[in-house]
Design a protein around this motif. Structure first.
Motif, PDB file in Angstrom:
ATOM      1  N   ARG A   1       0.846  -1.208   0.000  1.00 46.23           N
ATOM      2  CA  ARG A   1       0.000   0.000   0.000  1.00 46.23           C
ATOM      3  C   ARG A   1       0.878   1.254   0.000  1.00 46.23           C
ATOM      4  N   GLU A   2       1.898   1.236   0.834  1.00 47.24           N
ATOM      5  CA  GLU A   2       2.796   2.390   0.903  1.00 47.24           C
ATOM      6  C   GLU A   2       3.503   2.607  -0.427  1.00 47.24           C
ATOM      7  N   VAL A   3       3.929   1.524  -1.055  1.00 45.29           N
ATOM      8  CA  VAL A   3       4.573   1.625  -2.371  1.00 45.29           C
ATOM      9  C   VAL A   3       3.613   2.230  -3.386  1.00 45.29           C
ATOM     10  N   ALA A   4       2.370   1.743  -3.403  1.00 48.80           N
ATOM     11  CA  ALA A   4       1.387   2.235  -4.368  1.00 48.80           C
ATOM     12  C   ALA A   4       1.119   3.726  -4.181  1.00 48.80           C
ATOM     13  N   ARG A   5       1.058   4.177  -2.939  1.00 51.40           N
ATOM     14  CA  ARG A   5       0.806   5.601  -2.673  1.00 51.40           C
ATOM     15  C   ARG A   5       2.042   6.459  -2.975  1.00 51.40           C
ATOM     16  N   ARG A   6       3.204   5.909  -2.700  1.00 52.41           N
ATOM     17  CA  ARG A   6       4.438   6.640  -3.024  1.00 52.41           C
ATOM     18  C   ARG A   6       4.549   6.856  -4.534  1.00 52.41           C
ATOM     19  N   LEU A   7       4.279   5.791  -5.291  1.00 52.05           N
ATOM     20  CA  LEU A   7       4.296   5.917  -6.743  1.00 52.05           C
ATOM     21  C   LEU A   7       3.185   6.841  -7.227  1.00 52.05           C
ATOM     22  N   GLY A   8       2.036   6.796  -6.544  1.00 58.33           N
ATOM     23  CA  GLY A   8       0.941   7.677  -6.908  1.00 58.33           C
ATOM     24  C   GLY A   8       1.291   9.141  -6.709  1.00 58.33           C
ATOM     25  N   ARG A   9       1.975   9.441  -5.599  1.00 62.05           N
ATOM     26  CA  ARG A   9       2.391  10.834  -5.350  1.00 62.05           C
ATOM     27  C   ARG A   9       3.312  11.331  -6.457  1.00 62.05           C
ATOM     28  N   GLN A  10       4.273  10.490  -6.831  1.00 61.15           N
ATOM     29  CA  GLN A  10       5.220  10.912  -7.857  1.00 61.15           C
ATOM     30  C   GLN A  10       4.542  11.048  -9.217  1.00 61.15           C
ATOM     31  N   MET A  11       3.656  10.104  -9.542  1.00 55.83           N
ATOM     32  CA  MET A  11       2.951  10.202 -10.818  1.00 55.83           C
ATOM     33  C   MET A  11       2.047  11.429 -10.851  1.00 55.83           C
ATOM     34  N   LEU A  12       1.436  11.757  -9.723  1.00 55.54           N
ATOM     35  CA  LEU A  12       0.562  12.924  -9.679  1.00 55.54           C
ATOM     36  C   LEU A  12       1.353  14.201  -9.928  1.00 55.54           C
ATOM     37  N   ARG A  13       2.537  14.289  -9.344  1.00 55.33           N
ATOM     38  CA  ARG A  13       3.395  15.458  -9.597  1.00 55.33           C
ATOM     39  C   ARG A  13       3.723  15.587 -11.077  1.00 55.33           C
ATOM     40  N   ALA A  14       4.111  14.469 -11.683  1.00 53.39           N
ATOM     41  CA  ALA A  14       4.479  14.487 -13.104  1.00 53.39           C
ATOM     42  C   ALA A  14       3.276  14.797 -13.981  1.00 53.39           C
ATOM     43  N   ALA A  15       2.138  14.203 -13.657  1.00 51.70           N
ATOM     44  CA  ALA A  15       0.942  14.399 -14.474  1.00 51.70           C
ATOM     45  C   ALA A  15       0.434  15.837 -14.392  1.00 51.70           C
ATOM     46  N   ARG A  16       0.460  16.424 -13.199  1.00 54.69           N
ATOM     47  CA  ARG A  16      -0.020  17.805 -13.051  1.00 54.69           C
ATOM     48  C   ARG A  16       0.855  18.776 -13.833  1.00 54.69           C
TER      49      ARG A  16
END
Length: 224
Positions: free
Chosen positions: A85-100
């Motif tokens: 879960r922590e891995v998925a959220r960590r990757l989600g945070r980074q992808m969100l930064r890149a996507a925005r």
């Protein structure tokens, strides 16, 4: 709809942090489960039809515009291991930064405000796909591809495999990948009427177990 946007989103050089993760293959190499090109192919095929299918369903549903917060809860229910879960959220945070930065969107901004600790990566991927003007099938393909391209790339480093063999492996899985994406997209079309329970929830218990063990290693090449 821009096909080039899909290439950008699925590109391994998209700065979403995936290069630091092995998708479970580092642990599989350590325990001998993956040791050559043939065993890597079996690992990737299994991951595609379990973790990959589940991620593709979440991404496809997010790309339709379905409530990403409800999908994030559904992702939590499909990720029983705290470390993953922590891995998925960590990757989600980074992808969100890149996507925005790449595709500015009020939907991405809303997700960042609502879940400052990070949403699950497949959910972010689906919202990003929508912001990029892509369809739910595109989001499902990108999620499914990420589920096998990461382990294949990591195995090249871990086992000194020929990178041509790893790329050929991904090409041989292309028909299976498309089938997984279609199954995920079909489920996503029903989520509005039937709820998140209709989305795929395929599991891989061994990946869950080794993922938790891997998180406790003191020395490792990859974050997961």
């Amino acid at each position: 709809m821009s096909r080039a946007a899909l290439l950008v989103l699925a590109d391994g050089r998209f700065p979403a942090g995936g290069h630091a993760h092995s998708g479970g293959v580092e642990a599989a190499v350590a325990n001998g489960g993956v040791h050559d090109s043939a065993s890597l192919a079996a690992f990737c095929r299994g991951r595609l039809h379990t973790t990959g299918l589940t991620a593709a369903g979440l991404a496809a549903a997010a790309a339709t515009g379905y409530d990403p917060l409800a999908l994030d809860e559904a992702a939590d229910a499909r990720t029983p291991v705290p470390a993953l879960r922590e891995v998925a959220r960590r990757l989600g945070r980074q992808m969100l930064r890149a996507a925005r930065a790449t595709w500015p969107s009020p939907h991405l901004d809303h997700l960042a405000r609502a879940l400052p600790r990070g949403a699950h990566q497949p959910v972010v991927l689906g919202v990003a796909a929508r912001a990029a003007g892509l369809a739910s099938f595109d989001a499902a393909q990108a999620a499914a591809y990420e589920s096998i391209s990461g382990p294949a790339t990591a195995a090249v480093r871990l086992l000194s495999l020929d990178p041509f063999d790893a790329t050929a492996l991904l090409a041989r899985l292309s028909d299976a990948l498309d089938a997984v994406a279609r199954t995920a997209t079909d489920a996503a079309t029903r989520v509005t009427d039937e709820g998140t329970g209709v989305l795929p929830a395929a599991s891989s218990p061994l990946l869950d177990i080794t993922g938790e063990q891997h998180a406790a290693w003191t020395v490792r090449l990859f974050a997961s």
